[in-house]
Design a protein around this motif. Sequence first.
Motif, PDB file in Angstrom:
ATOM      1  N   THR A  65       4.297  51.959  35.944  1.00  0.00           N
ATOM      2  CA  THR A  65       5.500  51.129  35.789  1.00  0.00           C
ATOM      3  C   THR A  65       5.195  49.698  36.194  1.00  0.00           C
ATOM      4  O   THR A  65       4.628  49.453  37.268  1.00  0.00           O
ATOM      5  CB  THR A  65       6.650  51.663  36.644  1.00  0.00           C
ATOM      6  N   GLY A  66       5.603  48.801  35.335  1.00  0.00           N
ATOM      7  CA  GLY A  66       5.348  47.404  35.647  1.00  0.00           C
ATOM      8  C   GLY A  66       6.287  46.868  36.710  1.00  0.00           C
ATOM      9  O   GLY A  66       7.275  47.505  37.085  1.00  0.00           O
ATOM     10  N   ALA A  67       5.995  45.721  37.246  1.00  0.00           N
ATOM     11  CA  ALA A  67       6.825  45.093  38.276  1.00  0.00           C
ATOM     12  C   ALA A  67       8.197  44.734  37.704  1.00  0.00           C
ATOM     13  O   ALA A  67       8.344  44.520  36.507  1.00  0.00           O
ATOM     14  CB  ALA A  67       6.131  43.837  38.803  1.00  0.00           C
ATOM     15  N   ASP A  68       9.234  44.708  38.584  1.00  0.00           N
ATOM     16  CA  ASP A  68      10.574  44.349  38.148  1.00  0.00           C
ATOM     17  C   ASP A  68      10.590  42.935  37.605  1.00  0.00           C
ATOM     18  O   ASP A  68      10.019  42.004  38.199  1.00  0.00           O
ATOM     19  CB  ASP A  68      11.568  44.431  39.309  1.00  0.00           C
ATOM     20  N   GLY A  69      11.281  42.795  36.483  1.00  0.00           N
ATOM     21  CA  GLY A  69      11.425  41.469  35.917  1.00  0.00           C
ATOM     22  C   GLY A  69      12.494  40.675  36.646  1.00  0.00           C
ATOM     23  O   GLY A  69      13.244  41.210  37.468  1.00  0.00           O
ATOM     24  N   PRO A  70      12.630  39.408  36.391  1.00  0.00           N
ATOM     25  CA  PRO A  70      13.657  38.581  37.057  1.00  0.00           C
ATOM     26  C   PRO A  70      15.055  39.033  36.647  1.00  0.00           C
ATOM     27  O   PRO A  70      15.267  39.577  35.566  1.00  0.00           O
ATOM     28  CB  PRO A  70      13.350  37.172  36.549  1.00  0.00           C
ATOM     29  N   THR A  71      16.043  38.822  37.553  1.00  0.00           N
ATOM     30  CA  THR A  71      17.427  39.205  37.287  1.00  0.00           C
ATOM     31  C   THR A  71      17.999  38.348  36.167  1.00  0.00           C
ATOM     32  O   THR A  71      17.849  37.121  36.175  1.00  0.00           O
ATOM     33  CB  THR A  71      18.278  39.012  38.544  1.00  0.00           C
ATOM     34  N   GLY A  72      18.651  39.019  35.250  1.00  0.00           N
ATOM     35  CA  GLY A  72      19.223  38.283  34.135  1.00  0.00           C
ATOM     36  C   GLY A  72      20.479  37.541  34.540  1.00  0.00           C
ATOM     37  O   GLY A  72      21.023  37.740  35.623  1.00  0.00           O
ATOM     38  N   TYR A  73      20.977  36.667  33.670  1.00  0.00           N
ATOM     39  CA  TYR A  73      22.182  35.909  33.932  1.00  0.00           C
ATOM     40  C   TYR A  73      23.402  36.833  33.935  1.00  0.00           C
ATOM     41  O   TYR A  73      23.443  37.833  33.217  1.00  0.00           O
ATOM     42  CB  TYR A  73      22.368  34.816  32.882  1.00  0.00           C
ATOM     43  N   THR A  74      24.403  36.505  34.772  1.00  0.00           N
ATOM     44  CA  THR A  74      25.646  37.283  34.807  1.00  0.00           C
ATOM     45  C   THR A  74      26.416  37.074  33.513  1.00  0.00           C
ATOM     46  O   THR A  74      26.616  35.935  33.081  1.00  0.00           O
ATOM     47  CB  THR A  74      26.520  36.838  35.993  1.00  0.00           C
ATOM     48  N   GLY A  75      26.834  38.170  32.952  1.00  0.00           N
ATOM     49  CA  GLY A  75      27.574  38.077  31.706  1.00  0.00           C
ATOM     50  C   GLY A  75      28.989  37.573  31.942  1.00  0.00           C
ATOM     51  O   GLY A  75      29.469  37.485  33.071  1.00  0.00           O
ATOM     52  N   ALA A  76      29.667  37.223  30.885  1.00  0.00           N
ATOM     53  CA  ALA A  76      31.047  36.726  30.977  1.00  0.00           C
ATOM     54  C   ALA A  76      31.975  37.836  31.478  1.00  0.00           C
ATOM     55  O   ALA A  76      31.737  39.023  31.258  1.00  0.00           O
ATOM     56  CB  ALA A  76      31.510  36.235  29.601  1.00  0.00           C
ATOM     57  N   THR A  77      33.073  37.445  32.207  1.00  0.00           N
ATOM     58  CA  THR A  77      34.042  38.413  32.725  1.00  0.00           C
ATOM     59  C   THR A  77      34.797  39.071  31.577  1.00  0.00           C
ATOM     60  O   THR A  77      35.264  38.393  30.668  1.00  0.00           O
ATOM     61  CB  THR A  77      35.041  37.703  33.648  1.00  0.00           C
ATOM     62  N   GLY A  78      34.902  40.388  31.652  1.00  0.00           N
ATOM     63  CA  GLY A  78      35.602  41.118  30.603  1.00  0.00           C
ATOM     64  C   GLY A  78      37.107  40.969  30.742  1.00  0.00           C
ATOM     65  O   GLY A  78      37.629  40.424  31.723  1.00  0.00           O
ATOM     66  N   TYR A  79      37.836  41.439  29.778  1.00  0.00           N
ATOM     67  CA  TYR A  79      39.288  41.373  29.802  1.00  0.00           C
ATOM     68  C   TYR A  79      39.839  42.271  30.911  1.00  0.00           C
ATOM     69  O   TYR A  79      39.266  43.318  31.223  1.00  0.00           O
ATOM     70  CB  TYR A  79      39.861  41.826  28.459  1.00  0.00           C
ATOM     71  N   THR A  80      40.983  41.839  31.510  1.00  0.00           N
ATOM     72  CA  THR A  80      41.636  42.643  32.555  1.00  0.00           C
ATOM     73  C   THR A  80      42.232  43.900  31.946  1.00  0.00           C
ATOM     74  O   THR A  80      42.925  43.839  30.930  1.00  0.00           O
ATOM     75  CB  THR A  80      42.748  41.832  33.233  1.00  0.00           C
ATOM     76  N   GLY A  81      41.960  45.015  32.585  1.00  0.00           N
ATOM     77  CA  GLY A  81      42.492  46.283  32.091  1.00  0.00           C
ATOM     78  C   GLY A  81      43.981  46.412  32.375  1.00  0.00           C
ATOM     79  O   GLY A  81      44.580  45.623  33.111  1.00  0.00           O
ATOM     80  N   ALA A  82      44.594  47.407  31.791  1.00  0.00           N
ATOM     81  CA  ALA A  82      46.023  47.657  32.005  1.00  0.00           C
ATOM     82  C   ALA A  82      46.285  48.049  33.453  1.00  0.00           C
ATOM     83  O   ALA A  82      45.420  48.581  34.139  1.00  0.00           O
ATOM     84  CB  ALA A  82      46.495  48.758  31.065  1.00  0.00           C
ATOM     85  N   ASP A  83      47.524  47.770  33.958  1.00  0.00           N
ATOM     86  CA  ASP A  83      47.882  48.112  35.333  1.00  0.00           C
ATOM     87  C   ASP A  83      47.829  49.621  35.526  1.00  0.00           C
ATOM     88  O   ASP A  83      48.288  50.397  34.680  1.00  0.00           O
ATOM     89  CB  ASP A  83      49.310  47.623  35.653  1.00  0.00           C
ATOM     90  N   GLY A  84      47.291  50.010  36.699  1.00  0.00           N
ATOM     91  CA  GLY A  84      47.253  51.429  37.028  1.00  0.00           C
ATOM     92  C   GLY A  84      48.607  51.913  37.541  1.00  0.00           C
ATOM     93  O   GLY A  84      49.531  51.132  37.771  1.00  0.00           O
ATOM     94  N   LEU A  85      48.739  53.206  37.733  1.00  0.00           N
ATOM     95  CA  LEU A  85      49.981  53.784  38.248  1.00  0.00           C
ATOM     96  C   LEU A  85      50.205  53.356  39.693  1.00  0.00           C
ATOM     97  O   LEU A  85      49.255  53.177  40.459  1.00  0.00           O
ATOM     98  CB  LEU A  85      49.913  55.318  38.174  1.00  0.00           C
ATOM     99  N   THR A  86      51.473  53.197  40.051  1.00  0.00           N
ATOM    100  CA  THR A  86      51.818  52.825  41.428  1.00  0.00           C
ATOM    101  C   THR A  86      51.479  53.969  42.367  1.00  0.00           C
ATOM    102  O   THR A  86      51.812  55.119  42.099  1.00  0.00           O
ATOM    103  CB  THR A  86      53.323  52.510  41.530  1.00  0.00           C
ATOM    104  N   GLY A  87      50.777  53.632  43.462  1.00  0.00           N
ATOM    105  CA  GLY A  87      50.409  54.669  44.422  1.00  0.00           C
ATOM    106  C   GLY A  87      51.600  55.119  45.253  1.00  0.00           C
ATOM    107  O   GLY A  87      52.674  54.519  45.239  1.00  0.00           O
ATOM    108  N   TYR A  88      51.423  56.225  45.972  1.00  0.00           N
ATOM    109  CA  TYR A  88      52.479  56.747  46.826  1.00  0.00           C
ATOM    110  C   TYR A  88      52.738  55.794  48.001  1.00  0.00           C
ATOM    111  O   TYR A  88      51.829  55.141  48.484  1.00  0.00           O
ATOM    112  CB  TYR A  88      52.110  58.137  47.372  1.00  0.00           C
ATOM    113  N   THR A  89      53.983  55.729  48.433  1.00  0.00           N
ATOM    114  CA  THR A  89      54.339  54.896  49.580  1.00  0.00           C
ATOM    115  C   THR A  89      53.726  55.482  50.843  1.00  0.00           C
ATOM    116  O   THR A  89      53.840  56.684  51.098  1.00  0.00           O
ATOM    117  CB  THR A  89      55.871  54.843  49.738  1.00  0.00           C
ATOM    118  N   GLY A  90      53.054  54.642  51.623  1.00  0.00           N
ATOM    119  CA  GLY A  90      52.430  55.115  52.852  1.00  0.00           C
ATOM    120  C   GLY A  90      53.464  55.408  53.932  1.00  0.00           C
ATOM    121  O   GLY A  90      54.642  55.079  53.807  1.00  0.00           O
TER     122      GLY A  90
END
Length: 256
Positions: A65-90
């Motif tokens: 196995t060859g040596a690890d290559g350099p870290t690539g550039y961070t990709g663009a932020t993806g779209y925000t997903g839909a809101d999840g279900l409301t959790g139970y009241t603590g």
Amino acid sequence: MSKYYGNYSQYLGAQRCCDIRVRGEQGPVGPAGPASIGPVGNTGPAGTSYTGPTGRGCKGATGDTGADGPTGYTGATGYTGADGLTGYTGATGPAGETGHTGYTGATGSFPTPTLLSDISGVVSYYEGSYYYNDTKTFVIDHPNNAAKFLVHGCLEGPEAGVYYRGKDQIVNNEFVDIELPNYVEKLAKKFTIQINPIYNGKLIMLNSSEVENNKFRVYGENSTFHWIVYGKRHDITVEPDKSSVVLKGSGPYLYI
């Protein structure tokens, strides 16, 4: 005759002699003559070569196995997903500490009532004015007449006092001990005792001791009597200068 012609004659003579074609024995090979490398000739034109068919070789062993290559550039932020279900009241957290009590505001002014003699023990408001009587009273429904009230005044004096009263009897022709509440001597002081014999056909003389250890003793003949004990809780400054005190309360019932 030129030299060329002489050689030609020789050539012709030799040719005639050689018309008889008998092959003689081969002579020995002569020694190799000196030779030198001639000059390099011109490069010929490039030839066209065809790629042969791909060979089918065996798969070689996996390399390291060859040596690890350099870290690539961070990709663009993806779209925000839909809101999840409301959790139970603590669970409810513990109650917080009680906050500090705020400062008491200034006492508002109260109008000075007018003193009247025909209104007993109450403060009345009539046509924009307050009226009162300076007798300390309490008012209850009349026990025998539903159409009336029963008004009683308060007993007053130049001290803060307490009292205890009761009824008892002497049956040994000597004395009887009267027990008071066990806190009396811690509450009051300077006790006075009054004894009132109940008439039984003759006059009886009774006497009493001082209050000690929350009790006192009554001496005399066999008899029945009423008794009352007064004590002082503390003194009161009866006639203070107005400049030395601050009045509290409102209306006719002021205190220091």
